[in-house]
Write a protein that holds these residues in place. Structure first.
Motif, short mmCIF file in Angstrom:
data_model
loop_
_atom_site.label_atom_id
_atom_site.label_comp_id
_atom_site.label_asym_id
_atom_site.label_seq_id
_atom_site.Cartn_x
_atom_site.Cartn_y
_atom_site.Cartn_z
N GLN A 385 19.39 0.59 -14.42
CA GLN A 385 19.42 1.99 -14.84
C GLN A 385 18.23 2.77 -14.30
OE1 GLN A 385 20.92 3.49 -18.74
NE2 GLN A 385 18.77 3.82 -19.16
N GLY A 386 18.50 3.99 -13.86
CA GLY A 386 17.45 4.88 -13.40
C GLY A 386 17.97 6.30 -13.35
N GLU A 387 17.22 7.18 -12.68
CA GLU A 387 17.63 8.58 -12.59
C GLU A 387 18.64 8.76 -11.47
OE1 GLU A 387 15.83 13.13 -12.13
OE2 GLU A 387 14.48 11.41 -11.97
N GLU A 388 19.67 9.58 -11.73
CA GLU A 388 20.71 9.86 -10.74
C GLU A 388 20.28 10.99 -9.82
OE1 GLU A 388 24.56 11.77 -9.31
OE2 GLU A 388 22.91 12.64 -10.43
N LEU A 389 20.38 10.75 -8.50
CA LEU A 389 20.12 11.76 -7.49
C LEU A 389 21.39 11.98 -6.69
CD1 LEU A 389 17.18 10.82 -8.18
CD2 LEU A 389 16.64 11.06 -5.75
N SER A 390 21.58 13.21 -6.22
CA SER A 390 22.75 13.49 -5.38
C SER A 390 22.35 14.41 -4.24
CB SER A 390 23.88 14.13 -6.20
OG SER A 390 23.44 15.31 -6.84
N ARG A 391 23.15 14.33 -3.15
CA ARG A 391 22.92 15.17 -1.98
C ARG A 391 24.26 15.43 -1.31
NH1 ARG A 391 18.98 13.12 2.83
NH2 ARG A 391 20.64 11.57 3.13
N GLY A 392 24.45 16.65 -0.81
CA GLY A 392 25.71 16.93 -0.13
C GLY A 392 25.90 18.40 0.20
N PRO A 393 27.04 18.72 0.82
CA PRO A 393 27.33 20.10 1.25
C PRO A 393 27.55 21.06 0.08
CG PRO A 393 28.76 18.49 2.36
CD PRO A 393 28.10 17.77 1.24
N HIS A 394 27.69 20.51 -1.13
CA HIS A 394 27.93 21.32 -2.32
C HIS A 394 26.64 21.80 -2.96
CE1 HIS A 394 26.53 17.57 -3.78
NE2 HIS A 394 26.60 17.95 -5.05
N MET A 395 25.52 21.27 -2.54
CA MET A 395 24.26 21.40 -3.28
C MET A 395 23.70 22.82 -3.28
SD MET A 395 22.23 19.71 -5.14
CE MET A 395 22.76 18.05 -4.72
N PHE A 396 23.25 23.27 -4.46
CA PHE A 396 22.62 24.58 -4.56
C PHE A 396 21.41 24.67 -3.65
CE2 PHE A 396 19.32 22.56 -6.82
CZ PHE A 396 18.41 23.44 -7.38
N VAL A 397 20.94 25.88 -3.40
CA VAL A 397 19.85 26.07 -2.43
C VAL A 397 18.58 26.60 -3.08
CG1 VAL A 397 21.39 26.33 -0.45
CG2 VAL A 397 20.78 28.36 -1.82
N GLY A 398 18.47 26.40 -4.41
CA GLY A 398 17.23 26.74 -5.10
C GLY A 398 17.45 27.65 -6.28
N TYR A 399 16.37 27.77 -7.09
CA TYR A 399 16.35 28.71 -8.21
C TYR A 399 15.70 30.00 -7.73
CZ TYR A 399 17.05 24.38 -10.87
OH TYR A 399 17.52 23.18 -11.34
N LEU A 400 16.38 31.11 -7.94
CA LEU A 400 15.88 32.38 -7.44
C LEU A 400 14.51 32.71 -8.03
CD1 LEU A 400 16.43 34.90 -5.75
CD2 LEU A 400 17.47 35.93 -7.77
N ASN A 401 13.56 33.02 -7.13
CA ASN A 401 12.21 33.46 -7.51
C ASN A 401 11.44 32.43 -8.33
OD1 ASN A 401 12.66 35.93 -6.21
ND2 ASN A 401 13.54 36.85 -8.05
N GLU A 402 11.81 31.16 -8.22
CA GLU A 402 11.10 30.09 -8.94
C GLU A 402 10.96 28.88 -8.02
OE1 GLU A 402 11.60 29.98 -13.45
OE2 GLU A 402 13.64 30.36 -12.78
N ARG A 403 10.14 29.05 -7.00
CA ARG A 403 10.02 28.00 -5.98
C ARG A 403 9.44 26.72 -6.57
NH1 ARG A 403 11.98 27.45 -0.63
NH2 ARG A 403 11.16 25.44 0.03
N ASP A 404 8.52 26.81 -7.51
CA ASP A 404 7.95 25.60 -8.10
C ASP A 404 9.02 24.77 -8.79
OD1 ASP A 404 5.49 26.28 -7.16
OD2 ASP A 404 4.69 27.00 -9.07
N ARG A 405 9.87 25.44 -9.56
CA ARG A 405 10.94 24.71 -10.25
C ARG A 405 11.96 24.17 -9.25
NH1 ARG A 405 12.60 28.32 -15.52
NH2 ARG A 405 13.25 26.33 -16.43
N THR A 406 12.20 24.93 -8.19
CA THR A 406 13.09 24.44 -7.13
C THR A 406 12.55 23.16 -6.53
OG1 THR A 406 13.88 26.66 -6.55
CG2 THR A 406 14.07 24.96 -4.86
N ASP A 407 11.26 23.15 -6.18
CA ASP A 407 10.67 21.99 -5.52
C ASP A 407 10.63 20.77 -6.43
OD1 ASP A 407 10.32 23.40 -3.19
OD2 ASP A 407 8.23 23.93 -3.59
N ARG A 408 10.55 20.97 -7.74
CA ARG A 408 10.57 19.84 -8.66
C ARG A 408 11.97 19.22 -8.76
NH1 ARG A 408 7.06 23.15 -11.78
NH2 ARG A 408 8.74 23.78 -13.20
N ALA A 409 13.00 20.04 -8.56
CA ALA A 409 14.37 19.56 -8.74
C ALA A 409 15.03 19.15 -7.43
CB ALA A 409 15.22 20.64 -9.41
N LEU A 410 14.64 19.79 -6.32
CA LEU A 410 15.32 19.60 -5.03
C LEU A 410 14.28 19.26 -3.98
CD1 LEU A 410 18.14 19.96 -3.58
CD2 LEU A 410 17.43 22.31 -3.11
N ASP A 411 14.33 18.03 -3.45
CA ASP A 411 13.27 17.65 -2.50
C ASP A 411 13.59 18.13 -1.09
OD1 ASP A 411 14.88 15.75 -1.18
OD2 ASP A 411 14.06 14.04 -2.28
#
Length: 545
Positions: A385-411
């Motif tokens: 068991q561990g944390e689930e990560l996903s990647r693909g053509p469906h993936m969002f492209v960030g949180y608007l005006n919140e780059r720090d939170r984007t970088d924590r969630a999307l590498d």
């Protein structure tokens, strides 16, 4: 124009090379579907509204022309606040024709919610009803418009009440403007929609999704579920969520099919509406099908599903007993897993629903990758068991005006860190076990809150439960379970819960150490428990003691 998007260039090239992404925006796809299916009905709702593809296109073209005349341009954000009405389609198609960005918000947002959200995204225009559900939407937006510096044109739909302000109505606009016929170029890699996240842990973030994200997601969703233009989708969920908007409206549009909307979910009326409209499939949170099955099994007038054959569930793992109950009524209950940011990316193939019977959350859709990692970021072997990560053509492209939170969630490599715990087997199947934040750390031992709630299913006198960590000076946290009683005058006690868990041979370390009675478990529109609210309730009750 929104420019701060996080897209991995190497993955982007791969998605185009594989045909997962194309140069077409949602607008081009919509126009193609109108050309093919113009006279077919696209959407109806239980308030009496019905529209063909061409009727939506014609009205949306006029609304788009008005918005353009008011200065709304490609890339501008248009906030839309509607109940689950067919007219939402007029709004979203108008925004897509402009090349602007849809920002649908919950119908229960009040004036302060609107002010916060619209300032966060820089809303340029606003569309809403005049009145609905005892809410004067005109007065609400009028009260905060001066506090939203970017906001320009506002239009209202007088579906259930006449307008009483200076705002133009949709009917006014239809009468004054010809449908838009010249369209500014729009990149399929630009943002098409901004969705507020569910907000299970606090203030909602604003997730950005491109045209290609949405189109890929819904194409693979409908293809893998075996849907065709003859299918009819039933959607009772709010249209400001991916479930309601993308699965409920974009999916049928891509098929050339139909969507049937219900303004307010009531189980019996939902069944009757689905039967009348020939509904074949639906997608919503588990409580919707749970309530409908209860109504079916309590009815004595022959109520039954006549045409529904597939119900997709998101928001929580499916209990085997629910899958078996649905099958007795001729329905395949199919688990879908995803989030606003990664929506959807794992599913149980319909032909495997009965065989897997709730043991697995599913396998990734074609083109989507899944990994399981430990706390240090190392990939884990099958079964751990561990944390689930996903990647693909469906993936969002960030949180608007919140780059720090984007970088924590999307590498930088395009992997989204879900915060969900799971394990994966050698066949690529995953099992979601709960949220990392749903782990109770008791004396150094990790305990899954969801596991405790699953063990309590079937306990006499218990309608539903939600478990959280209770602060404890010695152990860090102890186990606190909130319960909703089937009989409010006789709620189950801690001893009742323990007796039931003992009878099921559940280990003592998973027994609730405190039980709190509550009228209703707070959940998001997609069925996820708002544990941060329960934590606040517990804090207040402990302080009162």
């Amino acid at each position: 124009m929104i420019t701060d998007l996080k897209i991995n260039e190497e993955q982007k090239k791969k998605y185009y090379d594989h045909g997962y992404w194309t140069a077409d925006s949602i607008r081009e796809v919509w126009h193609d579907q109108v050309a093919r299916h113009g006279e077919r009905e696209y959407v109806c709702d239980d308030t009496g509204s019905r529209y063909t593809y061409r009727e939506i296109d014609e009205r949306a073209g006029r609304l788009a022309a008005w918005l353009a005349s008011e200065g709304v341009q490609v890339g501008d954000v248009v906030t839309v606040q509607f109940p689950t009405w067919a007219e939402f389609c007029i709004a979203y198609v108008a925004v897509m024709k402009l090349g602007a960005v849809m920002h649908p918000v919950p119908r229960n947002y009040n004036d302060m919610d609107l002010e916060y959200a619209m300032n966060l995204v820089g809303s340029r225009a606003f569309l809403c009803p005049t009145f609905s559900h005892n809410v004067d939407y005109e007065a609400q937006i009028a009260s905060v418009r001066e506090s939203i510096p970017t906001l320009g044109p506002i239009a209202v739909l007088d579906k259930q009440a006449p307008s009483h302000t200076e705002f133009p109505t949709f009917d006014d606009i239809y009468g004054r403007f010809e449908p838009m016929s010249a369209f500014a170029p729009v990149s399929a890699d630009s943002v098409a929609c901004i969705l507020p996240t569910s907000g299970t842990t606090g203030k909602p973030k604003q997730a950005m999704l491109t045209h290609n994200n949405i189109l890929f997601s819904e194409r693979v969703f409908t293809r893998e579920l075996g849907r065709t233009e003859d299918d009819v989708m039933f959607m009772p969920s709010p249209l400001n969520h991916a479930t309601g908007f993308f699965h409920g409206l974009i999916s049928p549009m891509l098929l050339g099919g139909r969507a049937v909307l219900q303004q307010d979910f009531h189980a019996r009326e939902a069944i009757e509406l689905m039967n009348e409209e020939g509904v074949t499939w639906s997608m919503s949170a588990t409580p919707f099908i749970f309530d409908m099955l209860n109504v079916l099994e309590a009815s004595d007038d022959g109520l039954a599903f006549k045409t529904l054959n597939l119900f997709c569930c998101g928001g929580a793992p499916l209990p085997p007993a629910l899958i078996e109950r649905a099958h007795r009524h001729g329905i395949l209950l199919c688990e879908i897993y995803g989030s606003t940011e990664s929506c959807p990316h794992v599913y149980v193939p319909p032909e495997k629903c009965l065989e897997w019977n709730g043991a697995w959350s599913g396998v990734p859709f074609e083109g989507i990758e899944v990994r399981v990692i430990d706390a240090e970021g190392n990939e884990l072997p099958a079964g751990e068991q561990g944390e689930e990560l996903s990647r693909g053509p469906h993936m969002f492209v960030g949180y608007l005006n919140e780059r720090d939170r984007t970088d924590r969630a999307l590498d930088d490599d395009g992997w989204f860190y879900s915060g969900d715990l799971c394990y994966q087997d050698d066949e690529g199947r995953i099992r979601i076990n709960g949220r990392k934040k749903e782990v109770i750390i008791r004396g150094g031992e990790n305990i899954s809150a969801r596991e405790i709630d699953d063990d309590l299913i079937g306990c006499p006198g218990l309608a539903t439960s939600a478990t959280i960590g209770m602060p404890d000076e010695r152990l860090g946290e102890r186990i606190c379970t909130f319960v909703v009683a089937t009989d409010p005058d006789n709620p189950p006690t801690q001893a009742d819960l323990i007796d039931y868990l003992t009878s099921r041979h559940v280990a003592k370390r998973l027994w609730p150490e405190r039980v709190e009675v509550i009228d209703e478990i707070p959940v998001t529109a997609t069925g996820k428990v708002k544990r941060f609210i329960l934590s606040q309730v517990l804090k207040e009750r402990m302080a009162a003691e």
